[in-house]
Write a protein that holds these residues in place. Structure first.
Motif, PDB file in Angstrom:
ATOM      1  N   GLY A  28       4.156   7.008   2.861  1.00 19.64           N
ATOM      2  CA  GLY A  28       5.120   5.924   2.923  1.00 19.64           C
ATOM      3  C   GLY A  28       4.520   4.660   2.356  1.00 19.64           C
ATOM      4  N   GLU A  29       5.341   3.636   2.170  1.00 23.85           N
ATOM      5  CA  GLU A  29       4.893   2.366   1.625  1.00 23.85           C
ATOM      6  C   GLU A  29       4.750   1.354   2.745  1.00 23.85           C
ATOM      7  N   TRP A  69       0.837  -1.194   0.000  1.00 21.17           N
ATOM      8  CA  TRP A  69       0.000   0.000   0.000  1.00 21.17           C
ATOM      9  C   TRP A  69       0.873   1.245   0.000  1.00 21.17           C
ATOM     10  N   ILE A  70       0.339   2.337  -0.527  1.00 21.78           N
ATOM     11  CA  ILE A  70       0.901   3.666  -0.283  1.00 21.78           C
ATOM     12  C   ILE A  70      -0.025   4.334   0.735  1.00 21.78           C
ATOM     13  N   ILE A  71       0.519   4.730   1.851  1.00 23.40           N
ATOM     14  CA  ILE A  71      -0.263   5.360   2.921  1.00 23.40           C
ATOM     15  C   ILE A  71       0.028   6.862   2.912  1.00 23.40           C
ATOM     16  N   TRP A  72      -1.033   7.671   2.865  1.00 22.56           N
ATOM     17  CA  TRP A  72      -0.911   9.131   2.778  1.00 22.56           C
ATOM     18  C   TRP A  72      -1.673   9.746   3.954  1.00 22.56           C
ATOM     19  N   ALA A  73      -0.963  10.478   4.812  1.00 22.18           N
ATOM     20  CA  ALA A  73      -1.589  11.118   5.977  1.00 22.18           C
ATOM     21  C   ALA A  73      -1.525  12.629   5.821  1.00 22.18           C
ATOM     22  N   SER A  74      -2.583  13.335   6.247  1.00 23.07           N
ATOM     23  CA  SER A  74      -2.604  14.794   6.096  1.00 23.07           C
ATOM     24  C   SER A  74      -3.469  15.435   7.172  1.00 23.07           C
TER      25      SER A  74
END
Length: 893
Positions: free
Chosen positions: A355-356, A342-347
């Protein structure tokens, strides 16, 4: 006195017997529904029409509570467009069916409430299918001994009516599937769901928003029988439940979800709950899983509460957000996921980090939110999907044979219906009589499928109104996608033509009087389609509204539209309220309001559209498009230019939505830009790099990411991501990087290169033609078998790609009778280098079984990729998602 007491006792007993039952017996849940119902009622209190008038009718307690449940969670369009009478009729029908069907009493209250009662399955159009399907299916299912047997029978009926064929992303209503006789998987699933519910069988739509191992997605349904959920391929009947052609690929899934109407209480993992639906994570039903734990911290290493965490899957050239969750006080978000990357995207608050997560090897990941969008950084990932797992479908030979026999009969029933469509000779006679050009006339009739009588009535009605009017009527049909022709009505066509015809030769705006006006008129005034909405009859109503309010310009329209309130939380399922519905309620979501603006402009004869890149509404002024906004934060900013440079050799001409995509970063989140989609397909199939970046593309200044990927034959992806900025008034140049794929080929065995087959239309056997260089496909296929049909449709959908290779491919039926039953007309045109034939004396099947160790030769299709020497480097049995792409990748080696 004793008599009085006796009378009172009898009276109270009779009253108790007549006491009405609650539809919702859970007091706490009933209170929740009542509160949500009252909240919806309050929101719509300013509507021009009383949308709640239906509740003034005499209703039983059960009917009232059931209808309140529907009203509480239905999207606004269901109330404004279809109305209370429609919804009440469906409620009463559902209660009637529960009482009639043998399994009605076995269904728990909550299961019936969420999976039988709602007429809506997802984002399809609504219709009277619950009544029509009930009439057709009632006797068939009453003869079944169990609910599971009934569910299988319903799916056979569905296959009589429709099969799979790719279409665009708008989901048609269930009844349209019966007149068109085909649909994509999302349409098949809502069709089968509607059929199941029509006879009281609980059903829910299940889907993987994106596969991990190929560029595609899929939807199917689950039915509730004997206390558990079991899956099936919609319109693709099997001898038993929990068997489907996608059983193998779904075991490679990263995330699988069921969407449930209303607020659903369940022991299953809930990933979202909003004003319309509940999202349930059912991944563990299908494959091996892990509990992924994401820890989000700021640049100082402190936990971030309330951060948005997007779990992204690489697919169609982008990192697609399959699930979005929010961190707790410890900065933690967790999700049950398949064992792939997965590519995890936090904002949060404009800051972001990513990150992966390699879920096959670890279940935790720390994300540092230390980016603001000003960085220019390059990242490379090798994204690996879950591994393929073997499985065995335990079906007896006699069960499979009986299912195949029924399949062929169902195909004949459906084909007999299709044969009733208007013939070319009949169309020519009508076209001549009414004075229309035959070629275009017949094209619209063919595209309309079973809806062709609507097109006929419309054209007949216009035939006596003059040549100019007839020409514009034909132009209206020409501008519509074929799916619109398949479910549009005469009322809608007449409303649209009547409202737009006045501007055909008399432009509303002086600056439109140019040579380009004809195209401007056709695409942005006459055309009723704005984006991907359901076309409705809105011009007459909007014209009356505009005249009543003395609105003559876009500026006056925008001022008046300030009275329309915006509340995006009332539309969470991506189905828009039509313009007339917006006028009724005076409250809507942003996208429906934008559509209303465009529709109103076109009604005034002013060219308007949604910008093809960012989706914002705009109208034509002089020689340019002027953007408008209803939200202060959405105002168009100054623009710069972007020039993407590609000099690689990994792919000759990279395609948007296949090899790369561009997204804007705003408030820390990414928003995909549409730089060239294909409106005729659901997803994928975008314009190529050389077409899009023939010259620099104008874009608003800001932060962007360029994502690219090159998929290997095992489903893994070599992906790159570049973050950069576009400055106002400047041209930004960035490089598109596509990594070279180095395939590791293992020879699985070899075939006899002298083996022969008999080509379609021939009598003498010929040798299989093998390529001088590289690999070609040799396939064994089965007539009228759904896995084979999926493969053939893959091939037809990639016709141009295979023809560009020019390498002959051989697809063989087991024998001549099967070849004779194959109908090319059931499919779109196939690649000219895809040679069809049959296996002469069964020698190819016997040879493959002997040399490659194939155990179950009846599990078709069987595909091998083979070279001039006869060396086999790829073997596949059954259909797997993206099989056409896999064949092409090996041909490119």
């Amino acid at each position: 006195m004793l008599r009085i007491i006796s009378f009172l006792v009898v009276f109270l007993c009779l009253a108790a017997c007549r006491e009405e039952r609650h539809f919702i017996t859970d007091t706490a849940y009933r209170r929740t529904v009542e509160e949500d119902f009252e909240h919806k009622k309050q929101l719509l209190s300013g509507s021009q029409e009383d949308l709640f008038l239906i509740f003034n009718q005499p209703l039983t307690l059960e009917e009232r509570e059931a209808l309140e449940f529907i009203y509480a969670y239905a999207p606004l369009t269901d109330l404004a467009t279809y109305g209370g009478d429609f919804l009440l009729k469906n409620v009463r029908q559902s209660l009637k069916v529960r009482a009639e069907m043998p399994w009605g009493k076995e269904i728990p209250e909550a299961i019936f409430r969420h999976f039988v009662l709602p007429v809506r399955g997802h984002n399809e159009g609504l219709d009277s299918s619950r009544f029509v399907f009930y009439r057709e299916l009632r006797e068939r299912v009453l003869s079944c001994k169990t609910m599971e047997e009934a569910a299988l029978e319903v799916n056979h009926w569905c296959h009589e009516k429709a099969i799979y064929q790719p279409t665009n992303g708008r989901t048609c209503a269930p009844l349209t599937m019966t007149t068109t006789a085909y649909g994509r998987c999302g349409e098949e699933s809502v069709f089968a769901l509607a059929a199941m519910r029509s006879v009281g069988i609980p059903a829910r739509q299940v889907y993987t928003p994106r596969w991990a191992h190929c560029d595609d997605n899929h939807a199917w349904i689950e039915v509730w029988t004997d206390g558990q959920w079991k899956y099936l391929g919609a319109c693709e009947p099997e001898p038993r439940l929990d068997i489907a052609w996608f059983t193998a690929p779904v075991r490679r899934g990263l995330y699988i979800e069921a969407r449930v109407f209303g607020k659903y209480k369940s022991d299953e993992e809930i990933t979202a709950m909003n004003a319309n639906l509940t999202a349930v994570n059912v991944t563990s039903h299908y494959t091996d899983v892990k509990k992924a734990v994401i820890r989000v911290v700021d640049s100082a290493g402190q936990p971030v509460e309330g951060a948005s965490v997007e779990y992204k899957i690489y697919n169609y050239g982008e990192y697609y957000p399959a699930v979005t969750l929010t961190t707790d006080k410890q900065g933690i978000s967790s999700l049950t996921v398949g064992r792939g990357d997965w590519i995890i995207w936090a904002s949060k608050d404009g800051k972001f980090g990513f990150g992966e997560l390699e879920a096959a090897h670890r279940d935790t990941l720390k994300i540092v939110m230390d980016k603001g969008g000003n960085e220019k950084e390059q990242y490379a990932y090798h994204i690996i999907p879950p591994v393929e797992k073997e499985y065995q479908a335990l079906v007896k030979d006699e069960e499979r044979a009986e299912n195949d026999r029924r399949f062929m009969r169902e195909d004949s029933i459906r084909n007999a219906y299709i044969a009733t469509f208007m013939t070319e000779d009949a169309a020519q006679e009508k076209a001549k009589a009414w004075g229309y050009p035959f070629k275009s006339f017949f094209r619209y009739i063919q595209a309309a499928r079973g809806n062709y009588p609507v097109v006929l009535r419309f054209l007949e009605g216009e035939s006596g109104k003059g040549e100019e009017r007839k020409a514009v009527a034909m132009e209206l049909l020409d501008v519509l996608p074929e799916k619109d022709l398949q479910d549009i009505t005469v009322d809608i066509l007449e409303d649209q033509l009547e409202g737009a015809f006045v501007y055909a030769s008399h432009p509303r705006c002086p600056e439109y009087k140019t040579r380009e006006y004809r195209n401007l008129y056709r695409e942005y005034i006459l055309n009723p389609r704005i984006k991907n909405e359901f076309i409705s009859a809105y011009r007459k109503v909007l014209s009356a509204y505009l005249n009543r309010e003395s609105i003559r310009t876009p500026e006056e329209l925008l001022r008046k539209m300030e009275e329309i309130k915006v509340l995006d939380s009332i539309n969470t399922i991506n189905i828009l309220t039509p313009p007339v519905g917006v006028l009724k309620t005076m409250i809507t979501d942003t996208r429906s309001k934008e559509q209303f603006f465009v529709a109103a402009c076109r009604t005034m004869g002013i060219a308007a559209r949604l910008n093809p890149v960012d989706g914002k509404p705009e109208y034509r002024v002089d020689d340019h498009w002027k953007p408008v906004s209803f939200v202060a934060q959405q105002t168009a900013g100054p623009k710069g230019e972007l020039m993407v440079v590609y000099k690689g050799k990994a792919v000759k001409d990279p395609a948007y939505y296949t090899h790369f995509t561009l997204s804007r970063i705003k408030d820390g989140k990414t928003r995909l830009l549409d730089l060239g989609s294909n409106a005729q397909v659901d997803m994928g199939g975008g314009a190529t790099y050389s077409t899009i970046f023939r010259s620099p593309v104008a874009l608003e200044e800001g932060s962007y990411i360029l994502v690219s990927g090159n998929r290997k034959s095992d489903g893994s992806v070599l992906s790159n991501m570049l973050t950069f900025q576009i400055k106002a008034g400047k041209c930004t140049r960035v490089n598109l990087v596509l990594q070279e794929v180095q395939e590791t080929l293992t020879v699985l065995g070899d075939i006899d290169t002298r083996v022969k087959y008999i080509p379609e239309g021939k009598e003498k056997p010929v040798r299989i033609e093998l390529p001088r260089k590289g690999y070609t496909a040799l396939a064994l296929i089965g007539v009228n078998q759904e896995p084979t049909n999926h493969l053939i449709r893959d091939m037809s959908g990639m016709k141009a790609d295979f023809e560009a290779k020019g390498i002959p491919m051989v697809f063989l039926f087991p024998n001549l009778p099967q070849l004779e039953k194959f109908s090319r007309s059931d499919f779109r045109p196939l690649p000219v280098n895809m040679h069809i034939g049959y296996d002469y004396q069964g020698k190819v099947a016997g040879m493959l079984k002997e040399r490659l160790g194939i155990k179950n030769g009846d599990n078709l299709p069987i595909i091998v990729m083979v070279n001039k020497k006869g060396e086999v480097v790829f073997l596949s049995q059954g259909y797997r998602v993206g099989l056409g792409n896999q064949i092409l990748r090996f041909m490119n080696l």
